[in-house]
Every structure is written in structure tokens, then in C-alpha cells.
Design a protein around this motif. Structure first.
Motif, mmCIF file in Angstrom:
data_model
loop_
_atom_site.group_PDB
_atom_site.id
_atom_site.type_symbol
_atom_site.label_atom_id
_atom_site.label_comp_id
_atom_site.label_asym_id
_atom_site.label_seq_id
_atom_site.Cartn_x
_atom_site.Cartn_y
_atom_site.Cartn_z
ATOM 1 N N LYS A 8 3.828 -10.902 -5.870
ATOM 2 C CA LYS A 8 2.370 -10.780 -5.979
ATOM 3 C C LYS A 8 1.721 -10.014 -4.825
ATOM 4 O O LYS A 8 0.956 -9.073 -5.059
ATOM 5 N N ARG A 9 1.981 -10.399 -3.596
ATOM 6 C CA ARG A 9 1.311 -9.767 -2.457
ATOM 7 C C ARG A 9 1.715 -8.299 -2.312
ATOM 8 O O ARG A 9 0.894 -7.447 -1.994
ATOM 9 N N ALA A 10 2.961 -7.992 -2.567
ATOM 10 C CA ALA A 10 3.409 -6.594 -2.508
ATOM 11 C C ALA A 10 2.702 -5.764 -3.573
ATOM 12 O O ALA A 10 2.257 -4.644 -3.307
ATOM 13 N N MET A 11 2.588 -6.308 -4.788
ATOM 14 C CA MET A 11 1.903 -5.570 -5.865
ATOM 15 C C MET A 11 0.432 -5.347 -5.518
ATOM 16 O O MET A 11 -0.115 -4.277 -5.776
ATOM 17 N N GLN A 12 -0.211 -6.341 -4.910
ATOM 18 C CA GLN A 12 -1.616 -6.187 -4.511
ATOM 19 C C GLN A 12 -1.754 -5.072 -3.477
ATOM 20 O O GLN A 12 -2.655 -4.231 -3.567
ATOM 21 N N THR A 13 -0.860 -5.050 -2.511
ATOM 22 C CA THR A 13 -0.875 -4.001 -1.492
ATOM 23 C C THR A 13 -0.637 -2.636 -2.120
ATOM 24 O O THR A 13 -1.324 -1.663 -1.802
ATOM 25 N N ALA A 14 0.319 -2.555 -3.019
ATOM 26 C CA ALA A 14 0.635 -1.288 -3.691
ATOM 27 C C ALA A 14 -0.565 -0.776 -4.485
ATOM 28 O O ALA A 14 -0.853 0.427 -4.480
ATOM 29 N N GLN A 15 -1.265 -1.661 -5.156
ATOM 30 C CA GLN A 15 -2.430 -1.252 -5.932
ATOM 31 C C GLN A 15 -3.546 -0.732 -5.030
ATOM 32 O O GLN A 15 -4.206 0.263 -5.356
ATOM 33 N N LEU A 16 -3.731 -1.365 -3.880
ATOM 34 C CA LEU A 16 -4.724 -0.876 -2.916
ATOM 35 C C LEU A 16 -4.339 0.502 -2.394
ATOM 36 O O LEU A 16 -5.179 1.397 -2.282
ATOM 37 N N LEU A 17 -3.068 0.680 -2.066
ATOM 38 C CA LEU A 17 -2.583 1.979 -1.600
ATOM 39 C C LEU A 17 -2.767 3.058 -2.658
ATOM 40 O O LEU A 17 -3.209 4.168 -2.359
ATOM 41 N N ALA A 18 -2.419 2.745 -3.883
ATOM 42 C CA ALA A 18 -2.509 3.727 -4.970
ATOM 43 C C ALA A 18 -3.938 4.229 -5.141
ATOM 44 O O ALA A 18 -4.153 5.412 -5.412
ATOM 45 N N LYS A 19 -4.903 3.356 -4.956
ATOM 46 C CA LYS A 19 -6.314 3.772 -5.079
ATOM 47 C C LYS A 19 -6.707 4.773 -4.003
ATOM 48 O O LYS A 19 -7.587 5.590 -4.210
ATOM 49 N N GLU A 20 -6.051 4.704 -2.840
ATOM 50 C CA GLU A 20 -6.381 5.581 -1.721
ATOM 51 C C GLU A 20 -5.677 6.931 -1.771
ATOM 52 O O GLU A 20 -6.096 7.863 -1.103
ATOM 53 N N LEU A 21 -4.618 7.033 -2.524
ATOM 54 C CA LEU A 21 -3.845 8.268 -2.574
ATOM 55 C C LEU A 21 -4.451 9.275 -3.537
ATOM 56 O O LEU A 21 -5.009 8.902 -4.568
ATOM 57 N N ARG A 22 -4.284 10.531 -3.216
ATOM 58 C CA ARG A 22 -4.788 11.618 -4.053
ATOM 59 C C ARG A 22 -4.189 11.501 -5.451
ATOM 60 O O ARG A 22 -2.990 11.310 -5.611
ATOM 61 N N GLY A 23 -5.028 11.594 -6.456
ATOM 62 C CA GLY A 23 -4.561 11.522 -7.829
ATOM 63 C C GLY A 23 -4.401 10.102 -8.335
ATOM 64 O O GLY A 23 -4.071 9.891 -9.486
ATOM 65 N N SER A 24 -4.622 9.118 -7.464
ATOM 66 C CA SER A 24 -4.501 7.703 -7.827
ATOM 67 C C SER A 24 -3.293 7.434 -8.726
ATOM 68 O O SER A 24 -3.434 7.105 -9.901
ATOM 69 N N PRO A 25 -2.087 7.570 -8.168
ATOM 70 C CA PRO A 25 -0.898 7.326 -8.977
ATOM 71 C C PRO A 25 -0.828 5.861 -9.398
ATOM 72 O O PRO A 25 -1.398 4.995 -8.743
ATOM 73 N N GLY A 26 -0.143 5.605 -10.473
ATOM 74 C CA GLY A 26 0.046 4.228 -10.906
ATOM 75 C C GLY A 26 1.063 3.532 -10.019
ATOM 76 O O GLY A 26 1.712 4.146 -9.184
ATOM 77 N N VAL A 27 1.181 2.229 -10.216
ATOM 78 C CA VAL A 27 2.140 1.429 -9.468
ATOM 79 C C VAL A 27 3.260 1.016 -10.411
ATOM 80 O O VAL A 27 3.008 0.503 -11.499
ATOM 81 N N VAL A 28 4.502 1.252 -9.990
ATOM 82 C CA VAL A 28 5.673 0.874 -10.765
ATOM 83 C C VAL A 28 6.280 -0.377 -10.126
ATOM 84 O O VAL A 28 6.577 -0.382 -8.929
ATOM 85 N N SER A 29 6.426 -1.427 -10.913
ATOM 86 C CA SER A 29 7.054 -2.652 -10.430
ATOM 87 C C SER A 29 8.567 -2.451 -10.415
ATOM 88 O O SER A 29 9.158 -2.047 -11.413
ATOM 89 N N ALA A 30 9.185 -2.721 -9.265
ATOM 90 C CA ALA A 30 10.614 -2.465 -9.106
ATOM 91 C C ALA A 30 11.320 -3.689 -8.518
ATOM 92 O O ALA A 30 11.254 -3.925 -7.307
ATOM 93 N N PRO A 31 12.014 -4.453 -9.349
ATOM 94 C CA PRO A 31 12.765 -5.601 -8.841
ATOM 95 C C PRO A 31 13.758 -5.229 -7.733
ATOM 96 O O PRO A 31 14.100 -6.071 -6.910
ATOM 97 N N ARG A 32 14.191 -3.984 -7.686
ATOM 98 C CA ARG A 32 15.125 -3.547 -6.642
ATOM 99 C C ARG A 32 14.505 -3.625 -5.251
ATOM 100 O O ARG A 32 15.207 -3.597 -4.247
ATOM 101 N N LEU A 33 13.160 -3.702 -5.175
ATOM 102 C CA LEU A 33 12.478 -3.807 -3.886
ATOM 103 C C LEU A 33 12.118 -5.252 -3.536
ATOM 104 O O LEU A 33 11.468 -5.496 -2.523
ATOM 105 N N ALA A 34 12.539 -6.197 -4.353
ATOM 106 C CA ALA A 34 12.333 -7.610 -4.051
ATOM 107 C C ALA A 34 13.186 -7.980 -2.838
ATOM 108 O O ALA A 34 14.148 -7.268 -2.505
ATOM 109 N N PRO A 35 12.870 -9.072 -2.150
ATOM 110 C CA PRO A 35 13.607 -9.423 -0.928
ATOM 111 C C PRO A 35 15.123 -9.479 -1.080
ATOM 112 O O PRO A 35 15.849 -9.135 -0.149
#
Length: 114
Positions: A8-35
Motif C-alpha cells: 500500500k505505502r509503496a503504491m501511494q508513493t508511486a502514484q504521487l511520483l507519477a503525477k509529478e513526472l512529465r507525461g504522468s505515466p501510469g503506475v505498474v504494480s510489480a510483485p517482484r519489487l515486494a520486500p
């Protein structure tokens, strides 16, 4: 492209980042980046398709291990706190090794290129 751990917290951070980046890319959920993710699997995901820019949002110590792998070293000692950023550039898109461009700690400025 913004790729994030599904926690949850990682996805929230990713969504905030995506809004700030040029072109507002979407966020892809990746279980490979889980702890519990494996470094090699995470690196393969991030390099797939030879992207020109990828933002990975995840957890320690996996993110530091990914950076070390991309930099071509087994050990990397950095203090990557929550909200910290390691900025790398691949010499050839889709292929390691990378070059370390900078480390940004929370509250110390903005280095992400839009």
C-alpha cells in the motif's frame, strides 16, 4: 514508467511520483519489487523493453541490492531512507552497467528529471 511494489505505502508513493513526472505515466504494480523479491527478477523486470526511464518504488534492502547489481558491484553502502532516491543512468538502455548520477535523501531537493 513507474513500477512499484504492490504494498500500500509503496503504491501511494508511486502514484504521487507519477503525477509529478512529465507525461504522468501510469503506475505498474510489480510483485517482484515486494520486500521478498529477488534481485535478479526485479532487475529483469526493470530492464525489460529497454526503457529510457524507469522509476522503481520498493523497499530496503532490495532497492539498494538492485542499484548495486545495476552498478556492477556486489556491495553498495548507501543510507537509502524512506522516500530516498537513487538516480542511475544506463549506458545502453536495457543493459547494465549503470552510472550513479546521485542520491537524494528526503527533504534534500528534487533530482528526478521530468
Amino acid at each position: 514508467m513507474v513500477v512499484s511494489s504492490p504494498l500500500k505505502r509503496a503504491m501511494q508513493t508511486a502514484q504521487l511520483l507519477a503525477k509529478e513526472l512529465r507525461g504522468s505515466p501510469g503506475v505498474v504494480s510489480a510483485p517482484r519489487l515486494a520486500p521478498e523479491g529477488a534481485v535478479e527478477d526485479a532487475v529483469a523486470l526493470l530492464l525489460r523493453g529497454a526503457p529510457s526511464c524507469v522509476v522503481a518504488v520498493g523497499h530496503e534492502p532490495l532497492l539498494t541490492a538492485i542499484a548495486a547489481h545495476l552498478l556492477g558491484t556486489r556491495r553498495l553502502r548507501i543510507d537509502l531512507r524512506k522516500g530516498g532516491v537513487v538516480e542511475l543512468e544506463l549506458e545502453r538502455p536495457g543493459n547494465a552497467p549503470a552510472v550513479l548520477l546521485g542520491i537524494v535523501r528526503p527533504g534534500h531537493g528534487k533530482s528526478l528529471r521530468g
